[in-house]
Design an enzyme around this catalytic site. Structure first.
Site, PDB file in Angstrom:
ATOM      1  CG  ASP A   1      -8.183   3.095  -2.507  1.00  0.00           C
ATOM      2  OD1 ASP A   1      -8.797   3.733  -1.645  1.00  0.00           O
ATOM      3  OD2 ASP A   1      -7.126   2.479  -2.279  1.00  0.00           O
TER       4      ASP A   1
ATOM      5  CG  ASP B   1      -8.906   1.289   4.198  1.00  0.00           C
ATOM      6  OD1 ASP B   1      -8.244   0.599   5.000  1.00  0.00           O
ATOM      7  OD2 ASP B   1      -8.375   2.135   3.456  1.00  0.00           O
TER       8      ASP B   1
ATOM      9  CD  GLU C   1      -7.134   0.400  11.454  1.00  0.00           C
ATOM     10  OE1 GLU C   1      -6.595  -0.289  10.587  1.00  0.00           O
ATOM     11  OE2 GLU C   1      -7.753   1.445  11.198  1.00  0.00           O
TER      12      GLU C   1
ATOM     13  CD  GLU D   1      -6.093   5.923   9.527  1.00  0.00           C
ATOM     14  OE1 GLU D   1      -5.970   7.061   9.044  1.00  0.00           O
ATOM     15  OE2 GLU D   1      -5.837   4.893   8.890  1.00  0.00           O
TER      16      GLU D   1
ATOM     17  CG  ASP E   1      -1.611   1.461   4.759  1.00  0.00           C
ATOM     18  OD1 ASP E   1      -2.253   0.679   4.032  1.00  0.00           O
ATOM     19  OD2 ASP E   1      -2.106   2.485   5.251  1.00  0.00           O
TER      20      ASP E   1
ATOM     21  CG  HIS F   1      -3.656  -2.088  -2.852  1.00  0.00           C
ATOM     22  ND1 HIS F   1      -4.519  -1.442  -3.707  1.00  0.00           N
ATOM     23  CD2 HIS F   1      -3.643  -1.354  -1.712  1.00  0.00           C
ATOM     24  CE1 HIS F   1      -5.015  -0.368  -3.106  1.00  0.00           C
ATOM     25  NE2 HIS F   1      -4.489  -0.289  -1.888  1.00  0.00           N
TER      26      HIS F   1
END
Length: 809
Positions: free
Chosen positions: A303, A416, A419, A421, A484, A543
């Site tokens: 990560d 990650d 979108e 975000e 999430d 995860h």
């Protein structure tokens, strides 16, 4: 006289109610290059057929130009065997299977399969005032939205719209088309990170609205049998896809939008992952402990600490932090020596405090504001800009970074926050503003990463973990996860629904963070049940936030043992699961399949996700409640079913109450199925396809279902297309109840070097002990287990030759 007048009035209102749009008047039609052009008073329709199961309708309003660009569709050829039949009141255009009917006056468009109506435009295209939903009123900005409206039948069940936690039947909702993460969701979420403009009916047709801009799907929210697609801009185009069954429908849709490439075989193994590993030492110690504890693992995911010591302020560095990871190249090589792949998180955001900010500005790779300067804004991780992957400079700059990481030996990429975000509606990209490209950003980012892989090593299969995408993202190799999710029983409950729905929409690799991600809730039973479910979801990847460990090696001894057993089963199922990967690649079939695939007319199954199919031959019922002792499971009538663990038989078409065990979740095998398995291993690299255990669940008639087992080297890109594969075939016949013949054959690609197979043929559910077993007319000793009615025969097989096993009773 009064009766006649009443009849006339009723007929008049009936005609008006069935009209598409009373202001739309048919004027003319022509057909050219297999495209039907219908001119109406307020614009033009263009209708074409890609094949007998897929048509496309485009409406171009007056004063606008026909935009042919699609972000989803890859099929190129048009069908040149369509017919057009002109009548007095209407014309038909299409094929014997699927056609469109155009009524002249009043104007109406209707779609038919086998001469039965599927769906019809109601008002068709129109514009009206935007009625924003509170949840997206700051994101979907428009005075008016463009709409396409349809009539649907009163009894239809509607699915689709991407990833949501709503229940399998999504009729009754008006759903935003705006990718947005929902942190910590549980049993209900109307809006998540991966939306798609797709509607699927239980009448076995699919509508794809070919417009990625922000908008809505209204699935009869007003209970007036109306389906509406809304968009802030873009083209007014949709495709209708049909199939003769559910498998055929999905196969046809993925012909339209593309097939998923084969993933590397290691993607079917166990991942070590958390938020996150802080140092090179912590990474190596974790993988060493997996090996010492004999818990299988194939990859470790790093990560955001790989590029910065803290969560805030470093996003966009996209280089190893050499204080925490002093020798990254050596670490990657050392992990490789431990049969472990390295996967790195990346994001498209470049913080103004990151080490690359000045470079990003200098190289002109960021999306812009109206003054032509980098658009900066604040979000959780800091003040940021975002890479404009739609500009040549942004695309090539970002791709170059990925190629550098791939050349270091990083074989998995995690994209990650895609979108994206946080993505202002007025930000300017090279191909449009935020509202126009928001929903395809993750889609095109995946394309960029796939291109980086192919340019770095065109024999290397990409592994691309992404949180967001669009229709057709499967063709870029995307492996999405469900966001999430909260680390609670409520979080677990909706995971099968999300994966099943996405599989229907062509995204076969949707999966969840096993154990749940959000929160520090320690519940060993929840963790165990989630990992047991994970054996039968596409990716096995625990995860979570690091307050409670996600890795089984750091859990209690009892939980670690239960988790280890689940992981070992996952690895033993590798031949079966790899064949599912191949089915997904060739035919678009999802790995997880709803039970209504078996019984399309059983409406109850469209509202239930208690159990599902893993491939064709496993029926799996996850445990989603704490301390549950029993579970009601329905067994489809298309087969009888056998308990995978106990051998107990269940008659199809009935519901049974199943006693639950701590060590596993209810799992059943189709009667007659052949389940290929292999011996235990610590890494998928230990598997080469030479050690096979063929578990044959003989049906009540003494027969087995034909089965194929695909194999290749697990790493070569386009192995099947390059003839670098083998396909094993197993068939059986029974001359009577006293005889069973199993025949093995193989098709080997011209560029594949096959090896001798070491086979353990295990016949389950036999009625009585065999008298003899012959292999190619040579008698073999019988290994018979009377209590479980099981026969085992062990032999070698040179796949250049057929092999015949004859069992006499």
């Amino acid at each position: 006289m009064k009766k006649s007048l009443l009849t006339i009035i009723l007929i008049f209102f009936c005609v008006i109610s069935n009209a598409q749009n009373t202001d739309r008047v048919y004027q003319d039609h022509t057909i050219e290059n297999q495209i039907l052009h219908i001119k109406v008073s307020d614009g033009d329709y263009y209708i074409l057929f890609y094949n007998q199961n897929i048509l496309e309708t485009n409406f171009v309003p007056l004063g606008e130009e026909f935009n042919t660009e699609s972000h989803a569709v890859v099929i190129k050829d048009k069908l040149n065997k369509t017919f057009i039949k002109e009548g007095v009141d209407f014309l038909d255009f299409g094929t014997d299977n699927l056609k469109v009917r155009i009524y002249y006056a009043p104007f109406k468009i209707q779609y038919l399969k086998n001469n039965k109506e599927l769906i019809a435009e109601k008002r068709g295209y129109f514009k009206s005032a935007h009625e924003p939903l509170d949840m997206v009123k700051e994101n979907i900005i428009a005075e008016k939205t463009h709409k396409i409206e349809f009539n649907i039948s009163e009894d239809e069940i509607l699915m689709g719209a991407g990833a949501r936690a709503l229940g399998m039947n999504r009729r009754g909702h008006r759903l935003p088309l705006f990718n947005r993460a929902h942190y910590g969701y549980e049993e209900y979420s109307e809006l998540m990170n991966y939306t798609m403009p797709i509607v699927i009916s239980n009448h076995q047709y699919l509508i794809h609205f070919d417009n990625p801009t922000n908008g809505y799907l209204d699935l009869d929210s007003q209970s007036n049998n109306t389906l509406i697609f809304e968009s802030v801009s873009g083209r007014q185009t949709y495709q209708i896809v049909v199939g003769n069954d559910w498998q055929g429908l999905i196969k046809n849709y993925t012909k339209l939008t593309g097939k998923q490439p084969m993933l590397p075989r290691w993607a079917l193994g166990n991942f070590a992952s958390r938020f996150g590993y802080h140092s090179q030492e912590e990474v190596m110690n974790t993988i060493q402990l997996f090996r010492e504890e004999d818990v299988p693992v194939d990859a470790v995911i790093l990560d955001l600490y790989w590029f910065g010591k803290e969560v805030l302020g470093h996003m966009g560095n996209l280089k190893f932090d050499l204080d925490s990871f002093p020798k990254p190249q050596k670490m990657i090589q050392d992990l490789d020596q431990l049969n472990t792949e390295t996967v790195l998180i990346t994001e498209p955001f470049i913080l103004t405090t990151s080490n690359r900010w000045d470079e990003a500005v200098r190289e002109d790779v960021l999306a812009k504001n109206k003054e032509g300067k980098p658009y900066t804004y604040d979000f959780f991780f800091g003040n940021t800009g975002i890479v404009d992957i739609y500009s040549d400079k942004g695309y090539n700059w970002f791709k170059h970074i990925y190629k550098g990481l791939i050349n270091m030996g990083v074989h998995g990429m995690w994209g990650d926050l895609g979108e994206p975000e946080v993505h202002p509606h007025d930000i300017i990209h090279a191909q449009g503003n935020g509202q126009e490209v928001h929903n395809i950003y993750g889609h095109d980012w995946a394309r960029l990463v796939q291109d980086a892989y192919n340019e770095s090593d065109d024999n290397l299969r990409p592994f691309i973990l992404m949180r967001a995408g669009y229709s057709g993202s499967q063709r870029y190799g995307i492996v999405p996860w469900s966001g999430d999710v909260n680390r609670t029983w409520g979080g677990l409950q909706k995971q099968p629904e999300i994966a099943l729905q996405m599989g229907l929409q062509g995204i076969g690799w949707m999966h969840s963070d096993l154990g749940g991600f959000a929160g520090d809730y320690l519940d060993e039973e929840l963790y165990e049940r989630w990992l047991q479910y994970g054996v039968f979801q596409p990716i096995f990847r625990p995860h979570a936030q690091e307050e409670v460990p996600s890795e089984p090696i750091y859990r209690s001894d009892e939980t670690k043992e239960i988790a280890k057993n689940a992981i070992e089963l996952r690895y033993k199922l590798l031949p079966y699961n790899y064949n599912l990967m191949f089915e997904n690649h060739k035919n678009g079939q999802p790995l997880m399949r709803p039970l209504f695939f078996e019984e399309p007319e059983n409406l109850f199954l469209y509202n239930d996700d208690t159990a599902y199919l893993w491939g064709d031959d496993f029926l799996v019922a996850p445990i989603k409640q704490a301390e549950q002792k029993k579970l009601e499971v329905y067994f489809p009538s298309t087969s009888n079913w056998i308990d995978f663990y106990t051998g107990v038989r269940f008659k199809g078409g009935k519901t049974y109450s199943i006693d639950l065990k701590e060590d596993y979740i209810p799992t059943f095998v189709r009667s007659g199925a052949i389940i290929p398995m292999t011996k235990p291993m610590q890494s998928t690299r230990e598997y080469d396809g030479t050690e096979l255990i063929l578990n044959c669940y003989v049906d009540e008639h003494g027969r087995l279902n034909p089965t194929n087992i695909y194999n290749d080297d697990g790493v070569t890109r386009l192995a099947f297309e390059k003839e670098a594969y083998e396909l094993l075939n197993i068939e059986s016949n029974a001359t009577d109840r006293n005889n069973l013949i199993v025949q093995l054959s193989a098709k080997t690609g011209s560029n594949y070097a096959t090896q001798v197979k070491h086979i353990a043929l295990v016949l389950h559910n036999l009625k009585k002990e065999p008298k003899s077993v012959k292999i190619d007319d040579r008698k073999y000793n019988i290994d018979w287990t009377g209590n479980s009615k099981m026969l085992k025969v062990i032999f070698d097989w040179d796949t250049a030759n057929h092999k015949t096993i004859e069992v006499d009773f």
